[in-house]
Each structure stands twice: as C-alpha cells, then as structure tokens.
Design an enzyme around this catalytic site. Structure first.
Site, PDB file in Angstrom:
ATOM      1  N   SER A 196       0.838  -1.206   0.000  1.00  0.00           N
ATOM      2  CA  SER A 196       0.000   0.000   0.000  1.00  0.00           C
ATOM      3  C   SER A 196       0.866   1.245   0.000  1.00  0.00           C
ATOM      4  O   SER A 196       2.033   1.199   0.408  1.00  0.00           O
ATOM      5  CB  SER A 196      -0.865   0.008   1.264  1.00  0.00           C
ATOM      6  OG  SER A 196      -1.522   1.258   1.412  1.00  0.00           O
ATOM      7  N   TYR A 209      -2.221  -0.881  10.818  1.00  0.00           N
ATOM      8  CA  TYR A 209      -2.267  -1.342   9.416  1.00  0.00           C
ATOM      9  C   TYR A 209      -1.048  -0.853   8.631  1.00  0.00           C
ATOM     10  O   TYR A 209      -0.419  -1.616   7.896  1.00  0.00           O
ATOM     11  CB  TYR A 209      -3.564  -0.850   8.780  1.00  0.00           C
ATOM     12  CG  TYR A 209      -3.665  -1.067   7.289  1.00  0.00           C
ATOM     13  CD1 TYR A 209      -4.105  -2.287   6.767  1.00  0.00           C
ATOM     14  CD2 TYR A 209      -3.342  -0.047   6.386  1.00  0.00           C
ATOM     15  CE1 TYR A 209      -4.212  -2.474   5.395  1.00  0.00           C
ATOM     16  CE2 TYR A 209      -3.451  -0.240   5.014  1.00  0.00           C
ATOM     17  CZ  TYR A 209      -3.883  -1.449   4.523  1.00  0.00           C
ATOM     18  OH  TYR A 209      -3.988  -1.638   3.168  1.00  0.00           O
TER      19      TYR A 209
HETATM   20  P1  NAD Z   1     -11.316  -6.486   0.252  1.00  0.00           P
HETATM   21  O1  NAD Z   1     -12.068  -6.322   1.501  1.00  0.00           O
HETATM   22  O2  NAD Z   1     -12.072  -6.732  -0.987  1.00  0.00           O
HETATM   23  O3  NAD Z   1     -10.250  -7.643   0.381  1.00  0.00           O
HETATM   24  C1  NAD Z   1      -9.607  -7.985   1.588  1.00  0.00           C
HETATM   25  C2  NAD Z   1      -9.836  -9.461   1.789  1.00  0.00           C
HETATM   26  O4  NAD Z   1      -9.047  -9.910   2.891  1.00  0.00           O
HETATM   27  C3  NAD Z   1     -11.265  -9.821   2.169  1.00  0.00           C
HETATM   28  O5  NAD Z   1     -12.068 -10.025   1.030  1.00  0.00           O
HETATM   29  C4  NAD Z   1     -11.072 -11.103   2.954  1.00  0.00           C
HETATM   30  O6  NAD Z   1     -11.341 -12.220   2.129  1.00  0.00           O
HETATM   31  C5  NAD Z   1      -9.597 -11.109   3.309  1.00  0.00           C
HETATM   32  N1  NAD Z   1      -9.397 -11.300   4.749  1.00  0.00           N
HETATM   33  C6  NAD Z   1      -9.227 -10.352   5.704  1.00  0.00           C
HETATM   34  N2  NAD Z   1      -9.077 -10.945   6.895  1.00  0.00           N
HETATM   35  C7  NAD Z   1      -9.155 -12.288   6.689  1.00  0.00           C
HETATM   36  C8  NAD Z   1      -9.080 -13.408   7.534  1.00  0.00           C
HETATM   37  N3  NAD Z   1      -8.849 -13.298   8.856  1.00  0.00           N
HETATM   38  N4  NAD Z   1      -9.213 -14.646   6.988  1.00  0.00           N
HETATM   39  C9  NAD Z   1      -9.429 -14.784   5.654  1.00  0.00           C
HETATM   40  N5  NAD Z   1      -9.512 -13.746   4.808  1.00  0.00           N
HETATM   41  C10 NAD Z   1      -9.368 -12.515   5.331  1.00  0.00           C
HETATM   42  O7  NAD Z   1     -10.407  -5.179   0.119  1.00  0.00           O
HETATM   43  P2  NAD Z   1      -9.213  -4.790  -0.852  1.00  0.00           P
HETATM   44  O8  NAD Z   1      -9.082  -3.339  -0.700  1.00  0.00           O
HETATM   45  O9  NAD Z   1      -9.365  -5.370  -2.193  1.00  0.00           O
HETATM   46  O10 NAD Z   1      -7.955  -5.434  -0.150  1.00  0.00           O
HETATM   47  C11 NAD Z   1      -7.015  -6.226  -0.835  1.00  0.00           C
HETATM   48  C12 NAD Z   1      -5.618  -5.756  -0.514  1.00  0.00           C
HETATM   49  O11 NAD Z   1      -5.435  -4.433  -0.997  1.00  0.00           O
HETATM   50  C13 NAD Z   1      -5.263  -5.714   0.967  1.00  0.00           C
HETATM   51  O12 NAD Z   1      -3.967  -6.219   1.146  1.00  0.00           O
HETATM   52  C14 NAD Z   1      -5.262  -4.234   1.280  1.00  0.00           C
HETATM   53  O13 NAD Z   1      -4.402  -3.923   2.354  1.00  0.00           O
HETATM   54  C15 NAD Z   1      -4.741  -3.691  -0.020  1.00  0.00           C
HETATM   55  N6  NAD Z   1      -4.975  -2.263  -0.222  1.00  0.00           N
HETATM   56  C16 NAD Z   1      -6.238  -1.769  -0.371  1.00  0.00           C
HETATM   57  C17 NAD Z   1      -6.410  -0.422  -0.559  1.00  0.00           C
HETATM   58  C18 NAD Z   1      -7.790   0.171  -0.716  1.00  0.00           C
HETATM   59  O14 NAD Z   1      -7.908   1.395  -0.709  1.00  0.00           O
HETATM   60  N7  NAD Z   1      -8.822  -0.614  -0.878  1.00  0.00           N
HETATM   61  C19 NAD Z   1      -5.298   0.434  -0.607  1.00  0.00           C
HETATM   62  C20 NAD Z   1      -4.041  -0.088  -0.454  1.00  0.00           C
HETATM   63  C21 NAD Z   1      -3.881  -1.434  -0.260  1.00  0.00           C
END
Ligand code: NAD
Ligand code: MG
Length: 304
Positions: A196, A209
């Site tokens: 991120s 985080y």
């Molecule tokens: P999202 O909620 O769609 O995906 C995150 C997923 O993590 C969930 O769908 C879930 O399946 C999984 N998860 C969390 N805790 C869990 C657990 N204990 N057991 C099993 N599964 C678990 O959101 P996203 O934004 O697509 O996140 C994906 C990645 O992108 C993450 O690593 C997040 O840190 C990163 N990210 C997101 C953003 C943003 O703005 N959305 C920005 C930077 C980085």
C-alpha cells in the site's frame, strides 16, 4: 481494398481517467466486517464485464488470498481470462461474494477452487496451500493479497486483540502461506504481495495497518533477493485509495469514505479492475526481469 493492421483491428478508445469511474461524494454506508462487494453502492468494478484476456497465463495455477472481492477478485477474474486455473481463499462470512467469483472463473472454462477459512490460524494457512496444490495440480502463482484494516483515531483505541488480529492477517499469514507454498514453486513461478501507499506515507488513523504494509514491502524486497537465484520472482502492488469492501467495513471513517479518493490528482478512487493488469504483468513471463519491485496504482498520489 487493402486494409492495414490498425484499420482491421478495433481501435481502443481514449478514456479520460478522471471521469472513467464514480467520483466523490459517495453515499454514507457501513457494513460489518469483512463486508461484501455485493452490498456496496456503487458496486465496485472488478472487470466482470470489461477485462479481456489474451492467453498470457495459459495453464498457470494460481492461489489468491482475499480473492472474493476487491483487488483479489479483479486479479482472479483477469487470471482466469488469461487462461489460469484459480484457487481463492476468503473468510467464511464472504461466501456470497466468493461464489460470484467461482462462477466467473468457471465461465472461462477454468478450474475454480473455493477455500474458505481464517488466515489468522497457522494450521489453516498450511491446509490452504495443501488444498490449493491438490485442487490445481500444482502452484505457479501465489498472491498474498488478504488484509485487515480498521481505522482508529488514537493508538489508545487499539486493543492488543485488534493489534494482534491485524498482525496475524497481514504479516503472519503471508509468512505461513509462503513457507507452505515454496516447496511447490518451480523456476518461473512468482509471488505477489499487495502492499500500500501506507507503507511509505502512513495515515495517523491507520497506525497498526500501515506498519504491516511497511512489513509487506520489506518482505517482498528481502524474499526477492533470497529467491532470485532459484528463478522465483517476488513483487508487490501498492494501491492508493481503491473502492472495496475493506473501506466500508471499518477501514475508513465515514468522513473519509464520503470524499474517498477525492484528494488524488485524478479526483476519484481507483476501481479494483484498474489494478488487474498489474497482477497479470507480474505473473507473466514478459515481466521476467522484474523482481523485488513495487508497482503503484494510486491515482497520482503517494509513492510505492
Ligand atoms: P477487500 O475487503 O475486498 O479484500 C480484503 C480481503 O481480505 C477480504 O475479502 C477477505 O477475504 C480477506 N481477509 C481479511 N481478513 C481475513 C481473515 N482473517 N481470513 C481470511 N480472509 C481474510 O479489500 P481490498 O481493498 O481489495 O484489499 C485487498 C488488498 O489491498 C489488501 O492487502 C489491502 O491492504 C490492499 N490495499 C487496499 C487499498 C484500498 O484502498 N482498498 C489500498 C491499499 C492497499
Ligand atoms: Mg471480501
């Protein structure tokens, strides 16, 4: 009449990235963790109707954590359309989102394996890899993408339990999964981590985080050096604000959510579909000289 190549193909329309997708203000919305893409308004675009493959990952076998929604779902759809078989892990509460992804992968004629379970559990992480390898008949691509993000105004509001949950999900799970996967990875295989912009420019309300994302960036760089001589590449993607369930299920304050992505030069949040091609490129043979790299997609804000 003879036509040259450019005329024969359909030309790609220029798309203005500032107006390509919804812009703030967004409607107030709050879901309980882990949230469902199905209940977001507007619904995120994971490439369901837009991603077109061209056989770039034909026959590959991929495991994606957090593959039910958001960025992981976009990667899963793209991988299947590029010809890969895909196993997705997700939390059991996300079955509804996961089944949509399974159906989309199967529509491409690829194998889809649904592996629900909680990543905070070491033995589950080991079983997850085992089941993925059995179901896919091997493993070529590991995407450590799942994460927990819960916003808290003050460090004083973060309990040890919550801190531990964030560390277990974001730092320990990729460690356990990578250890279990490594014996199955051959030269040419790859590992991709989702980090991120928080790794370099942490927000005050994402104290725990942001630390885990600095750790993610760091393990990518270290592991790339360790595994380079074995022919296994390790890279990362560093998203900026992306419209996903993570943000509406405790990841952002309501105030931040309403204006989400508005402070980037493109003036809007990214959609998961806009990151899919990065995950494809990092897994494809064409990216063979990139390892230990972080690729950004942050709408002009932040640095990987
Ligand atoms: P999202 O909620 O769609 O995906 C995150 C997923 O993590 C969930 O769908 C879930 O399946 C999984 N998860 C969390 N805790 C869990 C657990 N204990 N057991 C099993 N599964 C678990 O959101 P996203 O934004 O697509 O996140 C994906 C990645 O992108 C993450 O690593 C997040 O840190 C990163 N990210 C997101 C953003 C943003 O703005 N959305 C920005 C930077 C980085
Ligand atoms: Mg989800």
């Amino acid at each position: 009449m003879k036509k040259d190549k450019a005329e024969k193909g359909t030309s790609a329309q220029l798309e203005d990235p500032t107006v390509k997708y919804p812009q703030p203000p967004f409607k107030k919305q709050q879901q309980s963790w882990p949230g469902l893409a199905a209940n977001m308004e507007p619904r995120p675009d994971h490439g369901e109707s837009s991603y077109q493959g061209s056989g770039r990952l034909a026959g590959r076998k991929a495991l994606i954590t957090g593959g039910d929604s958001g960025i992981g779902r976009a990667a899963a759809i793209a991988y299947a359309r590029e010809g890969a078989d895909v196993a997705i892990n997700y939390h059991p509460d996300e079955e509804q989102d996961a089944q949509e992804v399974v159906a989309l992968i199967k529509e491409e004629g690829r194998i889809a394996i649904a592996l629900p379970g909680d990543l905070r559990d070491e033995s589950f992480c080991e079983t997850l890899v085992q089941k993925a390898v059995e179901g896919l008949g091997g493993l070529d691509i590991l995407v450590n993408n799942a994460a927990r993000q819960q916003t808290q105004e003050s460090i004083l509001d973060i309990t040890s339990e919550a801190f531990d949950a964030t560390m277990k999900t974001n730092v320990y799970a990729p460690f356990w999964i990578t250890k279990a996967a490594l014996p199955h990875l051959k030269p040419g295989a790859c590992i991709i981590g989702t980090t991120s912009v928080q790794a370099q420019d942490p927000s005050p309300e994402l104290f725990d985080y942001a630390q885990t994302k600095a750790a993610t960036t760091n393990y990518i760089r270290s592991l790339a050096k360790q595994l380079g001589p074995k022919g296994i590449r390790v890279n990362g993607v560093a998203p900026g604000p992306i419209w996903t369930p993570l943000q509406v299920s405790g990841g952002a304050t309501m105030e931040k959510l309403k204006q989400f992505g508005g402070d980037t030069p493109l003036g809007r949040p990214g959609q998961p579909a806009e990151l899919a091609s990065l995950y494809v490129e990092l897994a494809d043979n064409t990216g063979s000289y990139s390892t230990g790299q972080i690729f950004g997609a942050a709408g002009g804000g932040g640095q990987p």
